[in-house]
Motif scaffolding. Structure first.
Motif, PDB file in Angstrom:
ATOM      1  N   GLU A  20      -6.079   7.336   8.696  1.00 39.61           N
ATOM      2  CA  GLU A  20      -6.440   6.997   7.322  1.00 39.61           C
ATOM      3  C   GLU A  20      -5.842   8.041   6.386  1.00 39.61           C
ATOM      4  N   PRO A  21      -5.454   7.645   5.169  1.00 42.28           N
ATOM      5  CA  PRO A  21      -4.842   8.609   4.254  1.00 42.28           C
ATOM      6  C   PRO A  21      -5.696   9.854   4.011  1.00 42.28           C
ATOM      7  N   TYR A  22      -7.016   9.706   3.956  1.00 45.35           N
ATOM      8  CA  TYR A  22      -7.849  10.873   3.680  1.00 45.35           C
ATOM      9  C   TYR A  22      -7.842  11.882   4.829  1.00 45.35           C
ATOM     10  N   GLU A  23      -7.381  11.442   5.996  1.00 51.70           N
ATOM     11  CA  GLU A  23      -7.329  12.335   7.148  1.00 51.70           C
ATOM     12  C   GLU A  23      -6.035  13.151   7.200  1.00 51.70           C
ATOM     13  N   ARG A  24      -5.090  12.868   6.336  1.00 52.81           N
ATOM     14  CA  ARG A  24      -3.755  13.480   6.420  1.00 52.81           C
ATOM     15  C   ARG A  24      -3.673  14.793   5.651  1.00 52.81           C
ATOM     16  N   ARG A  57     -12.888  12.032   1.441  1.00 52.07           N
ATOM     17  CA  ARG A  57     -13.048  10.688   1.996  1.00 52.07           C
ATOM     18  C   ARG A  57     -13.659   9.744   0.960  1.00 52.07           C
ATOM     19  N   ASN A  58     -14.644  10.221   0.207  1.00 52.69           N
ATOM     20  CA  ASN A  58     -15.284   9.401  -0.817  1.00 52.69           C
ATOM     21  C   ASN A  58     -14.298   9.031  -1.920  1.00 52.69           C
ATOM     22  N   ALA A  59     -13.454   9.975  -2.320  1.00 47.66           N
ATOM     23  CA  ALA A  59     -12.479   9.698  -3.376  1.00 47.66           C
ATOM     24  C   ALA A  59     -11.508   8.610  -2.947  1.00 47.66           C
ATOM     25  N   PHE A  60     -10.999   8.687  -1.739  1.00 49.91           N
ATOM     26  CA  PHE A  60     -10.064   7.658  -1.252  1.00 49.91           C
ATOM     27  C   PHE A  60     -10.745   6.297  -1.157  1.00 49.91           C
ATOM     28  N   HIS A  67      -3.616   0.572  -4.246  1.00 48.42           N
ATOM     29  CA  HIS A  67      -3.460   1.992  -3.929  1.00 48.42           C
ATOM     30  C   HIS A  67      -3.715   2.238  -2.445  1.00 48.42           C
ATOM     31  N   GLN A  68      -4.767   1.652  -1.927  1.00 42.35           N
ATOM     32  CA  GLN A  68      -5.126   1.896  -0.537  1.00 42.35           C
ATOM     33  C   GLN A  68      -4.041   1.376   0.408  1.00 42.35           C
ATOM     34  N   ARG A  69      -3.477   0.207   0.102  1.00 41.13           N
ATOM     35  CA  ARG A  69      -2.427  -0.348   0.964  1.00 41.13           C
ATOM     36  C   ARG A  69      -1.160   0.506   0.923  1.00 41.13           C
ATOM     37  N   VAL A 159       2.111   4.594  -6.207  1.00 39.89           N
ATOM     38  CA  VAL A 159       2.194   3.137  -6.333  1.00 39.89           C
ATOM     39  C   VAL A 159       3.330   2.757  -7.279  1.00 39.89           C
ATOM     40  N   ASP A 160       3.441   3.463  -8.383  1.00 41.40           N
ATOM     41  CA  ASP A 160       4.480   3.180  -9.370  1.00 41.40           C
ATOM     42  C   ASP A 160       5.863   3.376  -8.765  1.00 41.40           C
ATOM     43  N   ALA A 161       6.047   4.459  -8.026  1.00 39.48           N
ATOM     44  CA  ALA A 161       7.350   4.733  -7.421  1.00 39.48           C
ATOM     45  C   ALA A 161       7.740   3.684  -6.402  1.00 39.48           C
ATOM     46  N   VAL A 162       6.757   3.168  -5.665  1.00 38.48           N
ATOM     47  CA  VAL A 162       7.029   2.173  -4.627  1.00 38.48           C
ATOM     48  C   VAL A 162       7.186   0.777  -5.232  1.00 38.48           C
ATOM     49  N   ALA A 163       6.301   0.413  -6.136  1.00 38.95           N
ATOM     50  CA  ALA A 163       6.274  -0.945  -6.691  1.00 38.95           C
ATOM     51  C   ALA A 163       7.065  -1.091  -7.985  1.00 38.95           C
ATOM     52  N   GLU A 164       7.528   0.021  -8.560  1.00 35.86           N
ATOM     53  CA  GLU A 164       8.328   0.023  -9.790  1.00 35.86           C
ATOM     54  C   GLU A 164       7.618  -0.713 -10.920  1.00 35.86           C
TER      55      GLU A 164
END
Length: 294
Positions: A20-24, A57-60, A67-69, A159-164
């Motif tokens: 999970e992203p919060y674990e990184r 973890r709560n923030a994510f 954002h999560q995807r 998200v902006d950088a990926v999805a433009e």
């Protein structure tokens, strides 16, 4: 919270999908440490406590679906640092032929602040307080962790950088084809369309780099209320405009938190800026629908 590219080696995205992203949580890239050392700082990695890990973890968990995807696939790591000069930094990492990857480094002090405390501090960096003691500026942003707002802002850069959502532009003074989000609002990456350029607002910190006397604050927020920008920081560039609008909208409309700026003189309110009541801002909210698709 400026979006500044930094280059470092990154693992392949395939190995990240299992966590999970919060674990990184990892030590920030050496290039980030180097940047701050060159500015005369002495940055130090901050090891999270159990309580702090729960806050992360709560923030994510409170981020929008998109954002999560995207973070699941594109967030290489998150880092926490003491003696860091700014609030957070999103860094583009070298990932070879794999997916675009990012690190987000946070000032560890955020973990002990509420949104109201942190946002009030940040807003006051826009003003010179000396000799103007009767005026005060505060942000009423609720009592949730400051980390949540800052993560939301920084994750929106990813998200902006990926999805433009905003146009990619290698040169800040180049004119490119607008996206639906920037059309009729921004002419170039840091230049609003003419109707939203104001001589007083151009003097503010995130436009000029300089603080202005706090006795000008009432006029500043009255002028800001005549633009489609959600905050003074949102006027810095179209990427910051997007990150701020998503953050303010999500906190108020999805998490039911307050968010407004209050200016007082001798403890009497003389100006209030409430971005979500601004008709020009509300006209832009349809552009945020993609962030909430399941």
């Amino acid at each position: 919270m400026l979006f500044l590219p930094t280059w470092s080696f990154a693992q392949s995205g395939d190995t990240l999908g299992k966590s999970e992203p919060y674990e990184r949580v990892k030590i920030a890239p050496e290039s980030v440490f180097k940047m701050f050392r060159e500015d005369g700082m002495k940055p130090v990695n901050h090891a999270l406590t159990t309580v702090e890990k729960d806050k992360v973890r709560n923030a994510f968990a409170h981020l929008p679906p998109l954002h999560q995807r995207i973070l699941k696939q594109h967030l290489q790591s998150i880092s926490f640092m003491d003696n860091m000069p700014n609030t957070a930094l999103t860094s583009l990492l070298e990932s070879g032929s794999g997916p675009t990857m990012f690190n987000i480094t946070f000032r560890a002090g955020l973990l002990d602040e509420t949104i109201s405390e942190w946002a009030t501090w940040k807003e006051n960096t826009c003003f010179k307080l000396e000799g103007q003691g009767s005026y005060k500026v505060r942000v009423e942003g609720g009592k949730m962790d400051a980390l949540l707002y800052v993560l939301l802002h920084e994750a929106t850069h990813v998200v902006d950088a990926v999805a433009e959502v905003t146009p990619y532009s290698a040169e800040k003074d180049s004119i490119v084809t607008p996206t639906p989000y920037t059309k009729n609002v921004w002419r170039m990456v840091t230049v609003p369309e003419d109707p939203y350029i104001d001589s007083l607002l151009e003097q503010t910190r995130f436009r000029s780099g300089k603080a202005i006397p706090i006795n000008l604050a009432p006029d500043v927020y009255r002028k800001l209320a005549k633009t489609p920008f959600p905050s003074l920081y949102g006027m810095a560039a179209w990427s910051e405009d997007l990150a701020e609008l998503v953050s303010v909208y999500h906190m108020t409309s999805k998490l039911n938190q307050p968010f407004h700026v209050v200016v007082t003189k001798d403890n009497i309110e003389v100006a209030r800026f409430e971005p979500m009541k601004n008709a020009l801002i509300r006209q832009r909210l349809d552009q945020l629908s993609s962030f909430y698709k399941p």
